[in-house]
Design a protein around this motif. Structure first.
Motif, PDB file in Angstrom:
ATOM      1  N   ASP A   1      13.658  23.504  51.979  1.00 14.75           N
ATOM      2  CA  ASP A   1      12.462  22.707  51.676  1.00 14.75           C
ATOM      3  C   ASP A   1      12.677  21.679  50.578  1.00 14.75           C
ATOM      4  O   ASP A   1      11.707  21.084  50.083  1.00 14.75           O
ATOM      5  N   GLY A   2      13.913  21.475  50.188  1.00 19.67           N
ATOM      6  CA  GLY A   2      14.157  20.476  49.151  1.00 19.67           C
ATOM      7  C   GLY A   2      15.382  20.807  48.331  1.00 19.67           C
ATOM      8  O   GLY A   2      16.136  21.751  48.635  1.00 19.67           O
ATOM      9  N   GLU A   3      15.596  20.024  47.286  1.00 23.73           N
ATOM     10  CA  GLU A   3      16.751  20.243  46.426  1.00 23.73           C
ATOM     11  C   GLU A   3      16.390  19.965  44.984  1.00 23.73           C
ATOM     12  O   GLU A   3      15.444  19.219  44.684  1.00 23.73           O
ATOM     13  N   SER A   4      17.119  20.586  44.067  1.00 19.23           N
ATOM     14  CA  SER A   4      16.875  20.387  42.637  1.00 19.23           C
ATOM     15  C   SER A   4      17.541  19.103  42.179  1.00 19.23           C
ATOM     16  O   SER A   4      18.292  18.457  42.918  1.00 19.23           O
ATOM     17  N   ASP A   5      17.262  18.729  40.921  1.00 18.20           N
ATOM     18  CA  ASP A   5      17.981  17.615  40.326  1.00 18.20           C
ATOM     19  C   ASP A   5      19.443  18.013  40.093  1.00 18.20           C
ATOM     20  O   ASP A   5      19.796  19.193  40.066  1.00 18.20           O
ATOM     21  N   HIS A   6      20.285  17.029  39.949  1.00 22.01           N
ATOM     22  CA  HIS A   6      21.677  17.240  39.561  1.00 22.01           C
ATOM     23  C   HIS A   6      21.646  17.548  38.065  1.00 22.01           C
ATOM     24  O   HIS A   6      21.468  16.665  37.230  1.00 22.01           O
ATOM     25  N   GLU A   7      21.811  18.837  37.726  1.00 19.69           N
ATOM     26  CA  GLU A   7      21.495  19.278  36.365  1.00 19.69           C
ATOM     27  C   GLU A   7      22.732  19.786  35.626  1.00 19.69           C
ATOM     28  O   GLU A   7      23.560  20.524  36.180  1.00 19.69           O
ATOM     29  N   TRP A   8      22.813  19.377  34.356  1.00 23.00           N
ATOM     30  CA  TRP A   8      23.900  19.830  33.494  1.00 23.00           C
ATOM     31  C   TRP A   8      23.613  21.251  33.018  1.00 23.00           C
ATOM     32  O   TRP A   8      22.541  21.545  32.502  1.00 23.00           O
ATOM     33  N   LEU A   9      24.586  22.146  33.223  1.00 21.06           N
ATOM     34  CA  LEU A   9      24.469  23.514  32.720  1.00 21.06           C
ATOM     35  C   LEU A   9      24.937  23.509  31.267  1.00 21.06           C
ATOM     36  O   LEU A   9      26.129  23.597  30.978  1.00 21.06           O
TER      37      LEU A   9
END
Length: 529
Positions: free
Chosen positions: A30-38
């Motif tokens: 149903d979608g995707e998250s942001d490209h996020e820095w861990l």
């Protein structure tokens, strides 16, 4: 906003840590998250080898069922680029579901890498377009990394590579194995060099002098070999339980060029060769020639029957030969592997039709037939799989060949070849053809010289030595299965192997020469040399 709990596991491999910036993206139906820095909240320890670190990834709404993740590694603050060995990522969704993403890959570049959720899916189960695309990309990458190469006409094809360093890092020797391998090789040759053996091209002048090399490396069986190598009984024993236990077969008809007559076998005419052959008491074993010739001949003799141990034992007519521990232990090991494979594959494939419509499975099978057996239909190697039992047998054969069978023909090389006169690595003269014409002098002229003996023994020791990162059959440090049923089957398989190993050890206590090469505790999970 909803939160996803993300746990990143760094593998426990030398050089597997990173201080670079790690980014992640979660992709669902149903979608995707942001490209996020861990963000490395533990500093340099965040992605240290063997470390597990926890993060939260927030999204405006639920992503639905998670399909894959994207990971990339970026150079932080322009520090030295490094390689990171990620083992797996676990994600707990706001709905309470846990998703496992096996990775077990070295990431050394700045590219974005996709990793699929670990639930096993057959090709026709992968219905979501993102899942199908990711699957296709993975197959494409594998085809680029692992290509076939014709080393010589008439022998099985091998992998195309310029050198080991051009292979993907995760399939090369581990740092531990390579270091131990190099050290063992150099230490062995250095010790022999100090004794002046590696540079000597002189022939041996006495059999006892060969002990100069033998003293450097010993095993209980190699010592027994040195003491008993001249005995006919021990010579015959090695055809049952030495490093060539698959050569012997019951003789029903004499070969046309058979040079041995009855007067050379039986004394005083008490027995006739033909009578003993009819009783099933005569056995033969074949030899070999130069390397490429041996490989060509071996391929011509390999059949699907010869690779499937129960069929091979029956085909060679050795079901009731006494003291044949290779057969006894091997059949039990085959049965354990077969039962395990039958359970796992039966869990995923419920009908013959599902086997037939799995295009990836069929491609894998035809690849082996084409490149491993050069499309020779007379071998009996399946060109395709049409039923669940056919698939189970074929996969069992592949696992058994790369584990138990390899152990049986490889691990004992130094045990039986460490004392060179028992298994010469080369011959300087042809073997004698006339009975009674040999002496110790002619034997010494025939055996390899000092230098060749030293190098041959060093190589056999190297090939037989167990690495400290040895993984026994049935143990899976890489957790590719996360579903309850397959994990339970793995536990059951491990339990069966424990029982078999214990039984072999008890049996071996009563043997003058123990047979350990099919003991699951001594069998590596796959060929690693």
């Amino acid at each position: 906003m909803v939160d996803y709990s993300v746990t990143v596991h760094t593998g426990y491999l030398a050089g597997g840590s990173t201080i670079n910036k790690i980014n992640i993206k979660l992709v669902g139906t149903d979608g995707e998250s942001d490209h996020e820095w861990l963000k490395p909240w533990k500093g340099a320890l965040t992605f240290l080898r063997g470390q597990s670190s926890h993060f939260n990834v927030s999204c405006p709404t639920s992503l639905g069922k998670l399909l894959l993740i994207e990971l990339d590694k970026q150079n932080l603050l322009k520090v030295t680029e490094d390689a990171w060995f990620a083992s797996k990522v676990e994600v707990k969704s706001p709905e309470g579901d846990t998703y496992n993403f096996p990775i077990y890959r070295w990431i050394s570049d700045n590219e974005v890498h996709q990793f699929r959720e670990g639930t096993a899916l057959r090709v026709f189960d992968d219905t979501h377009h993102l899942g199908r695309f990711s699957r296709q990309q993975e197959l494409k990458q594998r085809e680029e990394d692992y290509r076939w190469h014709v080393y010589a006409e008439g022998i099985p094809h091998c992998i195309k590579t310029e050198d080991p360093l051009s292979l993907p890092r995760e399939v090369r020797f581990s740092f531990t194995k390579k270091t131990e391998f190099d050290f063992t090789a150099s230490a062995g040759m250095a010790a022999l060099g100090l004794k002046g053996l590696t540079d000597s091209v002189e022939p041996w002048t006495r059999i006892d002098d060969i002990g100069q090399v033998f003293l450097l490396r010993r095993t209980p069986i190699s010592e027994y070999t040195q003491e008993h190598w001249k005995e006919d009984a021990f010579f015959g024993y090695q055809y049952l339980n030495g490093v060539n236990p698959i050569m012997i077969q019951r003789c029903k008809v004499l070969p046309g060029n058979f040079p041995v007559t009855e007067d050379k076998i039986f004394l005083h005419g008490h027995c006739k060769l033909t009578d003993e052959m009819q009783k099933g008491n005569i056995y033969l074993s074949s030899g070999g020639e130069a390397l490429v010739t041996i490989l060509k001949r071996s391929l011509s003799e390999i059949t699907y029957t010869s690779l499937c141990m129960p069929d091979d034992i029956a085909e060679r007519g050795v079901e009731d030969v006494p003291n044949y521990y290779y057969r006894d232990d091997g059949l039990k090991l085959w049965d354990a592997v077969y039962k395990f494979v039958e359970g796992i594959l039966g869990h995923y494939y419920k009908s013959d039709a599902e086997v037939q419509q799995d295009t990836e499975l069929q491609k894998w099978t035809s690849d082996i037939f084409e490149h491993g057996f050069l499309s020779q239909a007379n071998t009996g190697i399946p060109q395709s799989l049409t039923t669940v039992p056919e698939m189970v047998k074929f996969v069992t054969m592949a696992i058994f060949t790369g584990s138990g069978q390899h152990s049986a023909v490889n691990t004992g090389q130094y045990d039986y070849g460490g004392w060179m006169p028992n298994t010469p690595v080369s011959l300087q003269l042809p073997p004698p053809t006339t009975k009674g014409t040999t002496s110790e002098a002619t034997m010494l002229q025939t055996l390899p010289d000092v230098n060749t003996t030293a190098q041959g023994m060093a190589v056999m020791w190297l090939l037989s030595k167990q690495s400290s990162d040895f993984v026994p059959l049935g143990q899976y440090p890489e957790e590719h299965f996360s579903e309850e049923v397959p994990c339970k089957m793995i536990q059951n398989f491990q339990g069966e192997l424990e029982v078999l190993s214990a039984a072999i050890k008890v049996r071996n206590k009563g043997l003058e020469v123990p047979y350990k090469y099919m003991d699951p505790k001594e069998v590596e999970n796959s060929v690693t040399i």
